[in-house]
Enzyme design. Structure first.
Site, PDB file in Angstrom:
ATOM      1  N   LYS A  33      39.626  41.361  35.996  1.00  0.00           N
ATOM      2  CA  LYS A  33      39.415  42.484  35.058  1.00  0.00           C
ATOM      3  C   LYS A  33      40.405  43.617  35.349  1.00  0.00           C
ATOM      4  O   LYS A  33      40.946  44.238  34.427  1.00  0.00           O
ATOM      5  CB  LYS A  33      37.971  42.983  35.159  1.00  0.00           C
ATOM      6  CG  LYS A  33      36.938  41.981  34.653  1.00  0.00           C
ATOM      7  CD  LYS A  33      36.965  41.892  33.130  1.00  0.00           C
ATOM      8  CE  LYS A  33      35.993  40.881  32.584  1.00  0.00           C
ATOM      9  NZ  LYS A  33      35.998  40.785  31.125  1.00  0.00           N
ATOM     10  N   TYR A  91      36.621  37.708  40.231  1.00  0.00           N
ATOM     11  CA  TYR A  91      36.239  38.155  38.889  1.00  0.00           C
ATOM     12  C   TYR A  91      36.675  39.611  38.664  1.00  0.00           C
ATOM     13  O   TYR A  91      37.318  39.937  37.661  1.00  0.00           O
ATOM     14  CB  TYR A  91      34.715  38.020  38.707  1.00  0.00           C
ATOM     15  CG  TYR A  91      34.202  38.752  37.506  1.00  0.00           C
ATOM     16  CD1 TYR A  91      34.434  38.266  36.226  1.00  0.00           C
ATOM     17  CD2 TYR A  91      33.517  39.961  37.641  1.00  0.00           C
ATOM     18  CE1 TYR A  91      33.993  38.973  35.116  1.00  0.00           C
ATOM     19  CE2 TYR A  91      33.069  40.657  36.539  1.00  0.00           C
ATOM     20  CZ  TYR A  91      33.307  40.158  35.279  1.00  0.00           C
ATOM     21  OH  TYR A  91      32.877  40.841  34.183  1.00  0.00           O
ATOM     22  N   SER A 104      35.009  46.015  33.657  1.00  0.00           N
ATOM     23  CA  SER A 104      33.792  45.905  34.462  1.00  0.00           C
ATOM     24  C   SER A 104      33.781  46.906  35.600  1.00  0.00           C
ATOM     25  O   SER A 104      34.838  47.258  36.160  1.00  0.00           O
ATOM     26  CB  SER A 104      33.725  44.494  35.034  1.00  0.00           C
ATOM     27  OG  SER A 104      32.693  44.394  35.961  1.00  0.00           O
TER      28      SER A 104
END
Ligand code: UFG
Length: 346
Positions: free
Chosen positions: A156, A152, A126
């Site tokens: 990643k 988050y 991402s």
């Protein structure tokens, strides 16, 4: 190829599975259905009964993953299975690390002891791994320092690093793997045939929420932050069509050779502000709706849009859908035809 698609029942995983099947590949779709949908799995099974297998299960179930991978002689993994809400990750960081990092490590352990080691791994990373890039690094190149602003994004980034270590280990063992990390910007739109679309519960993404307002399913949309240092005060993002995103996966699968590790940005290279997106939804739908100004959402980066030149030059990829209205229309058409998402098919 024979591809394990994790998170196959989710938005991007289902679109990737459909394209793999269309191109003649075999798909083992793994999903625990905690966020994904059974309906797209049923649709893909109906259209390709011989080359599509759905397995209901968790990434972290080592025994199940190993046995499926051995039985189906998997040679490639496309790893989409992850929790993917920036805001939720701030509220429930441990759940994100457990699922996105610990779950993925367990899957890698299962893959590592498979009878025939996988040759290609494509990871859905991402742009959230970049955090808030400095102004002189926007558009963002892959060489931008990675400093995520949310749990988050950190999950990643951690998995990128874990995968690179795993790829080094495979190279050292004389069994090299092709590792591609695709750093998605904001994915939007729906499959051109109208079969698959975006259906999240809860829905938190800007374009679907604005469309739900246009369809009369919500009474307003909140703009999270209008005091950002951007031309209209709202966040800027790079919206890339899901079909273009999936095409990048196919190119990576076909062209990155074992022994190579690469990271590529997937975005159109142009930013749109939250206000611009809302205006696009109003134009495309022909509906006006109530827009309210709200405080900033924790974890949001100010402005993120891609420099996609690396994937353009190395894999010949470029976005075919570059017009914001066209991308919004593709999402709008699916949501209008499926006002309750996939559930109206059950
Ligand atoms: N936004 C609003 N109101 C809403 C929903 C969103 O103002 O009701 C704003 C957000 O604050 C943000 C922009 O719209 O500025 C886009 O938000 P999304 O939730 O649609 O997307 P994100 O940028 O937060 O997240 C997406 C993907 C992640 C990915 C991330 C990288 O969902 O997987 O982009 O920025 F990591």
């Amino acid at each position: 190829m024979r591809v394990l698609v994790t998170g196959a029942a989710g938005y991007i995983g289902s679109h990737a599975s459909k394209r793999l099947l269309h191109d003649g590949h075999h798909v083992l779709a793994l999903d625990d259905l905690s966020r994904g949908h059974q309906t797209p799995m049923d649709l893909l099974k109906q259209s390709h009964p011989d080359r599509f297998t759905f397995a209901h299960g968790r990434l972290g179930d080592r025994v199940k993953v190993k046995s499926l991978v051995d039985d189906l002689k998997i040679d490639t993994v496309m790893h989409f299975g992850a929790l993917a809400y920036v805001g939720e990750s701030v509220d429930r960081p441990l759940r994100y690390y457990q699922n996105n990092v610990a779950g993925a490590i367990a899957m890698l352990e299962a893959l590592d002891c498979a009878e025939s080691p996988i040759q290609r791994f494509i990871f859905s990373s991402s742009c959230a791994t970049y955090g808030d890039p400095p102004d002189d690094l926007i558009p963002v190149p892959e060489t931008c320092p990675q400093s995520p602003t949310s749990p988050y994004g950190r999950t990643k980034l951690h998995l990128e690093q874990i995968l690179m270590d795993y790829a080094d280990h495979r190279r050292a063992k004389g069994s090299p793997i092709a590792l591609t990390m695709l750093r998605y910007f904001n994915v939007a739109g729906a499959d051109s045939s109208g079969i698959l679309g975006e259906d999240h519960d809860p829905e938190t993404h800007l374009i679907p929420i604005a469309i739900q307002c246009a369809l009369g399913q919500r009474d307003h949309i909140s703009i999270f932050g209008t005091d950002y240092p951007t031309p209209d005060g709202t966040n800027i993002r790079d919206y890339v069509h899901v079909d273009d995103l999936v095409d990048a996966h196919l190119r990576a699968m076909e062209r990155i050779e074992p022994g190579r590790t690469e990271a590529f940005n997937i975005g159109i290279g142009k930013g749109a502000s939250v206000r611009e997106v809302i205006e696009a939804v109003k134009r495309v739908s022909g509906s006006d709706f109530n827009v309210q100004e709200a405080p900033r959402r924790p974890g949001d980066a100010i402005a993120l849009f891609a420099d996609p030149s690396k994937i353009q030059s190395e894999l010949g990829w470029s976005a075919q859908h570059t017009d914001l209205d066209e991308i919004v229309r593709s999402a709008y058409d699916w949501m209008k035809a499926h006002p309750k998402g996939y559930d109206d098919k059950n």
